[in-house]
Design an enzyme around this catalytic site. Structure first.
Site, PDB file in Angstrom:
ATOM      1  CG  HIS A 781      29.983  49.592  53.103  1.00  9.05           C
ATOM      2  ND1 HIS A 781      28.701  50.039  53.336  1.00  9.05           N
ATOM      3  CD2 HIS A 781      30.442  50.316  52.052  1.00  9.05           C
ATOM      4  CE1 HIS A 781      28.400  50.987  52.472  1.00  9.05           C
ATOM      5  NE2 HIS A 781      29.440  51.167  51.678  1.00  9.05           N
ATOM      6  CD  GLU A 784      27.975  48.147  56.245  1.00 12.98           C
ATOM      7  OE1 GLU A 784      27.335  47.379  55.497  1.00 12.98           O
ATOM      8  OE2 GLU A 784      27.852  49.376  56.213  1.00 12.98           O
ATOM      9  CG  HIS A 878      24.370  47.581  53.274  1.00 15.76           C
ATOM     10  ND1 HIS A 878      25.538  48.289  53.097  1.00 15.76           N
ATOM     11  CD2 HIS A 878      23.919  47.296  52.027  1.00 15.76           C
ATOM     12  CE1 HIS A 878      25.774  48.435  51.813  1.00 15.76           C
ATOM     13  NE2 HIS A 878      24.817  47.839  51.135  1.00 15.76           N
ATOM     14  CD  GLU A 914      20.257  49.817  56.616  1.00 15.38           C
ATOM     15  OE1 GLU A 914      19.634  50.217  57.614  1.00 15.38           O
ATOM     16  OE2 GLU A 914      20.793  50.571  55.789  1.00 15.38           O
TER      17      GLU A 914
END
Length: 1024
Positions: A781, A784, A878, A914
């Site tokens: 993404h 990010e 992420h 994350e």
């Protein structure tokens, strides 16, 4: 008769211990025959039958029980009473007792008191009242007792319950109920405050009313209640207006009655008094709800830039997504009507999304491709077939750079607003020097232009002029190369030249060129200012009320690049035409306030969140307000202490080349710009959100950059990888390959990192080839960016000379894809690739043409499994999500990397790691916003965790002289904090105080959930 039956009977009929009403029960039955009493108390008669029989007796004794009767019932007993048909008997009693006027006042008082309680428990109360003809009885009683507040109070309570039924509300309205209500409420007065406070206003709320009259009444109470003794009544009046504006006609009526100005003026007068916040909050909700919905000031919601996609076979899954007709054209072009893909899987993020099928919760190895096709990926695993003849120098192949000295293209610097009659200033002819004293020439900063790749398209070189006297111009930049081992400004420019973007960027952002040095100072989470959201909402409402004060001047517009912006020197200058930049339009609304609109992801019409843009021509010491008005997420950590990032060019020249957290009065809330139902996943009535922040610039004629998070471009990755390759020693096996070419023509690097075998002996070679594989990936993404900084920390640790790093290399063979979506990163996307799709939802069936990086990454994993080298660990880096951080298997995430790699490839340890965008609420960084150094530390800590994993999972210990290194808990310089801490759980209420979703005129009953919506608003009156 059983004792409990008598107790129930006594509670329902009368409470004998009421103050001043100690009326004896048997006095009521004094007029009842002995036969009736025996029937009531006969053996076998149930409690509720006794009650109902008694009520029938009351119908025959209407005159004898009229004195001092007061009934109360509630809770469970009321429910039982309703279930036995008690409501109908009471209504019949009411109607029958009104047939012989004048009705007994005491009896009417007690019956209505009981009905007001029973009606709340009976779902069919309105229908029963209508069928029995009780509506007009109560309404007539109110008409004839307007001054009898004792009787009026319970009657209005019953009217309120009647009106909860729409048919009854209309019937009462036709019978003149509204006129009666307004006779009661009247202007400001003290006689009926109790009546207004508790009954009448809630009753009128349920009726269709006259907004102008209500507004006039509210103004009157606001003007006369100077001591604020009747705030409850004033709030009740606002509650009437609020409920009446739940429908479209009500909102239109309020605007036509100048209600926005009335509520705005009264609320402004209430702001200084903290106790009047309930009035201000309710008024704000009404004004936001009635604010006319507008479209964004854009010609189309689709992205400014478009990329032509390759041919797609008709009938394929991608063709179905894009609604391509059979026998479509050779190239698929995304147009305005078909450019949105409803990603239902991404939208469904709730409890029902958890997979419960046990069969699907087990790994299943699916051979989607024959091994003959997978054999091509042996090229990326050459370390397993090398002989490692150590008697000659070992050269590990690395993908050569296509850039050499002969291909260097000169760069120039222009003024912030380039003029055709000015000659370019070439960077190749500029000597780079440091200013030891750390000061900068203001004129130099004023003349700084953008770093421009001269003749970047045609490749023609332009000879740059020299200044008068034949001396070269001197561009003084901070010596970031001395502080950042992996940063080299010249090398970065070379990397930029090989980066291909859809807009064909020819400019370079200064922060990417200068580099970022993590500051030593700690940046605490910003404390939210009380009332900041309310203040911002009022500013928006001012635009509607005082529209003549709004400049509405476009100062930057990618949709009309050929049309020059007229500038009088008083406006800020914006730019985003550089790698990873995202700003579509800037509109000056007030002298020091600007509305900003972000560009959609390419080949898409949504995903607005990532921003990265440049600002110039500012005044120092002035508070500038920026409003990004087309954000899509329904929540944001900007409401809870997160700040935007700013990079000052003059600050960098003065010795502070830092991205710093900045901004005050930060707020994230729902605005009045409506989203297209196509862009909102089929939902109607959805609105965009505004991120607003205020900045005071410190330097005159500075050039500053703002970003959603610390930028990390694709060119920066290529520069870092080239610097990393130079760090390898004879003990490090490092190889860089190009996994594939992306849709945009960029390379996707694949790294292989491990330790060289100690010798060429069979034992050492065998040990080398038997090392388990660890597969890491990041940045699928584009928005990010923190995942890239974490990956940078991992790579630096793996290439370091520390004993732990060497032990880690000896334990595993690392396959790393540091950037899975280079095209999205380069072009400033937030979530998608150039195909307009979320690549992390394509792992189940990736398309080689549309999703090349996912297709080849999955194929490489399939090859490793087919050759018996299934990775021990797979981890995809992420960003942290408050609402969807979960380790369960969700149906909506079945096509993500974590689930597919676990289920199809058979990797038991398949993870998503994350990291937060904001900060920490525990540990040593508690209360601080996250920085690049902390993110890089996460990457290094992950490596140490892999060491501990190897210790507990390996059947054989590593070599004896390194075995102690695996026990990192006993190491003096252990970087792992072994103290167990609870999982990061941030309780966040992202309330934006708007209930448009509940609007029956805007809601689509068959609409899909909002793909970006993580939570809706649980509170309506918490504007602070």
């Amino acid at each position: 008769m059983p004792l409990y039956c008598w107790n129930v009977f006594l509670i329902i009929v009368i409470e004998t211990h009421q103050l001043n009403h100690g009326w004896c029960v048997k006095s009521m039955f004094g007029h009842v025959s002995e036969k009736t009493c025996r029937e009531v108390t006969s053996k076998g008669s149930g409690g509720m039958e006794v009650i109902l029989s008694s009520l029938e007796v009351l119908m025959t004794l209407i005159t004898s029980v009229s004195s001092q009767l007061k009934l109360k019932c509630g809770g469970r007993r009321t429910g039982v009473f309703v279930s036995k048909g008690g409501t109908a008997i009471l209504l019949q009693l009411l109607v029958s007792s009104s047939k012989d006027p004048p009705a007994n006042e005491e009896l009417m008082l007690h019956i209505h008191s009981l009905l007001s309680k029973v009606g709340l428990k009976d779902r069919k109360f309105g229908v029963k009242a209508h069928l029995n003809g009780a509506l007009n009885v109560t309404l007539n009683l109110v008409k004839h007792n307007l001054q009898n507040y004792k009787l009026l109070l319970p009657c209005l309570q019953v009217l309120r319950v009647y009106s909860s039924n729409l048919v009854n509300a209309v019937s009462l309205g036709k019978s003149g109920a509204l006129e009666i209500m307004f006779e009661i409420i009247g202007p400001f007065g003290k006689k009926s405050t109790t009546l207004l406070k508790y009954v009448m206003l809630p009753s009128i709320t349920a009726l269709l009313g006259y907004l102008p009259t209500l507004l006039a009444i509210y103004q009157d109470w606001h003007r006369n209640d100077t001591r604020h003794c009747h705030v409850v009544i004033r709030k009740s009046i606002l509650g009437c207006i609020k409920n009446l504006t739940n429908i479209k006609l009500g909102r239109k009526a309020l605007i036509d009655a100048n209600g926005m100005r009335i509520l705005y003026n009264t609320s402004t007068e209430c702001l200084p008094v903290r106790t009047l916040d309930p009035l201000v909050n309710t008024s704000s909700l009404i004004m936001r709800k009635c604010f006319p919905k507008n479209r964004l000031p854009l010609p189309t919601i689709k992205s400014v830039f478009h990329h032509l996609l390759p041919h797609i076979p008709a009938g394929g899954p991608v063709a179905q997504l894009y609604n391509q007709p059979p026998g479509g054209k050779t190239h698929l072009f995304i147009n305005q009507k078909t450019d949105f893909i409803i990603d239902v899987c991404y939208a469904l993020q709730n409890d029902d999304d958890i997979e419960t099928d046990i069969r699907k919760l087990r790994p299943i190895q699916v051979n989607t491709r024959p091994f003959d096709e997978l054999r091509a990926y042996e090229y990326f695993c050459r370390e397993f077939s090398e002989n490692f003849e150590l008697h000659r120098p070992i050269i590990i192949p690395t993908t050569p750079s296509s850039l050499g000295p002969q291909n260097r293209r000169p760069l120039r610097e222009d003024l912030l607003t380039p003029k055709s009659d000015e000659s370019p200033l070439e960077l190749d002819s500029i000597s780079i020097s440091k200013r030891p004293e750390g000061t900068a020439d203001p004129d130099l900063v004023c003349s700084l232009g953008r770093l421009v790749l001269d003749a970047g398209v045609n490749g023609d070189s332009v000879d740059g002029p020299q200044e008068e006297g034949g001396e070269q111009a001197v561009l003084e930049v901070p010596d970031t190369a001395a502080l950042l081992p992996l940063h080299d400004p010249d090398l970065y420019l070379e990397m930029v030249k090989s980066t291909r973007s859809v807009p064909a960027y020819t400019e370079v952002a200064y922060p990417d060129y200068f580099g970022h040095v993590a500051p030593n100072l700690r940046e605490p989470i910003l404390e939210r200012v009380y009332g900041v959201q309310r203040t911002k909402i009022f500013q928006d409402i001012e635009r509607l009320i005082h529209s003549s004060d709004i400049l509405d001047k476009v100062v930057y517009d990618l949709d009309n690049q050929s049309c020059p912006v007229i500038d009088n020197g008083e406006s800020l200058k914006f730019n985003s035409k550089f790698e990873s930049g995202n700003l579509r339009k800037a509109v000056q609304v007030r002298k020091f306030e600007y509305d900003l609109i972000l560009n959609s992801d390419i080949n898409s019409n949504h995903y607005h969140q990532w921003f990265y843009f440049e600002v110039g021509n500012m005044r120092p010491g002035v508070r500038y307000q920026f409003n990004i008005i087309n954000c899509e997420k329904s929540n944001s950590q900007f409401n809870y202490g997160m700040q935007v990032l700013m990079y000052s060019v003059q600050g960098a020249i003065n010795g502070s080349p830092h991205w710093v957290r900045t901004g005050s009065d930060i707020c994230y809330y729902k605005n009045h710009f409506s989203r297209s139902s196509i862009a909102a996943g089929g939902q109607k009535g959805k609105s965009y959100f505004t991120l607003t922040f205020t900045v005071t610039f410190q330097h005159k004629d500075d050039v500053c950059y703002f970003a959603y998070h610390y930028p990390y471009t694709c060119s920066m990755l290529k520069m870092h990888l080239q610097k990393l390759s130079a760090l390898r020693t004879a003990q490090i096996y490092y190889r860089q390959d190009d996994l594939c070419e992306t849709l945009g023509g960029n390379s996707c690097p694949l790294l292989t990192i491990t330790a060289m075998p100690e010798s060429s002996s069979n034992d050492h070679i065998s040990q080398f080839k038997s090392r388990p594989v660890v597969f890491l990936s990041a940045r699928v993404h584009p928005g990010e960016t923190n995942s890239s900084w974490v990956m940078k920390g991992t790579l630096e640790f793996l290439m370091s000379c520390s004993p732990q790093a060497q032990s880690l290399r000896e334990s595993y063979i690392f396959k790393i894809i540091p950037m899975l979506n280079p095209d999205g990163v380069i072009n400033g996307n937030h979530r998608c690739s150039l195909s307009g799709e979320d690549l992390n939802r394509q792992w189940q069936s990736p398309n080689a043409e549309l999703h090349p990086t996912i297709y080849h990454a999955k194929s490489l994993l399939q090859y490793l499994r087919a050759t018996g080298r299934t990775p021990l660990v797979f981890c995809d880096y992420h960003v942290f999500s408050v609402s969807s951080c979960s380790f369960v298997v969700e149906c909506s995430k079945e096509a993500t990397a974590r689930v597919v790699v676990w289920r199809e490839i058979g990797v038991q340890r398949s993870y998503t790691m994350e990291s937060t965008l904001c900060g920490c609420d525990q540990g040593k960084y508690k209360g601080l916003q996250i920085g690049t150094s902390e993110l890089e530390e996460m990457g290094a800590q992950f490596c140490l965790a892999l060491l501990r994993l190897r210790r507990f999972t390996s059947p054989l210990e590593l070599h004896n002289h390194n075995s102690h290194l695996l026990d990192t808990e006993n190491t003096e310089n252990d970087l792992i904090d072994t103290q167990d801490e609870p999982a990061f759980l941030e309780e966040v209420d992202y309330s934006a105080e708007s209930n448009d979703e509940n609007d029956p005129d805007l809601q689509d009953n068959h609409a899909l959930p909002d793909p970006n919506s993580d939570s809706e608003y649980s509170r309506q009156d918490s504007l602070n």
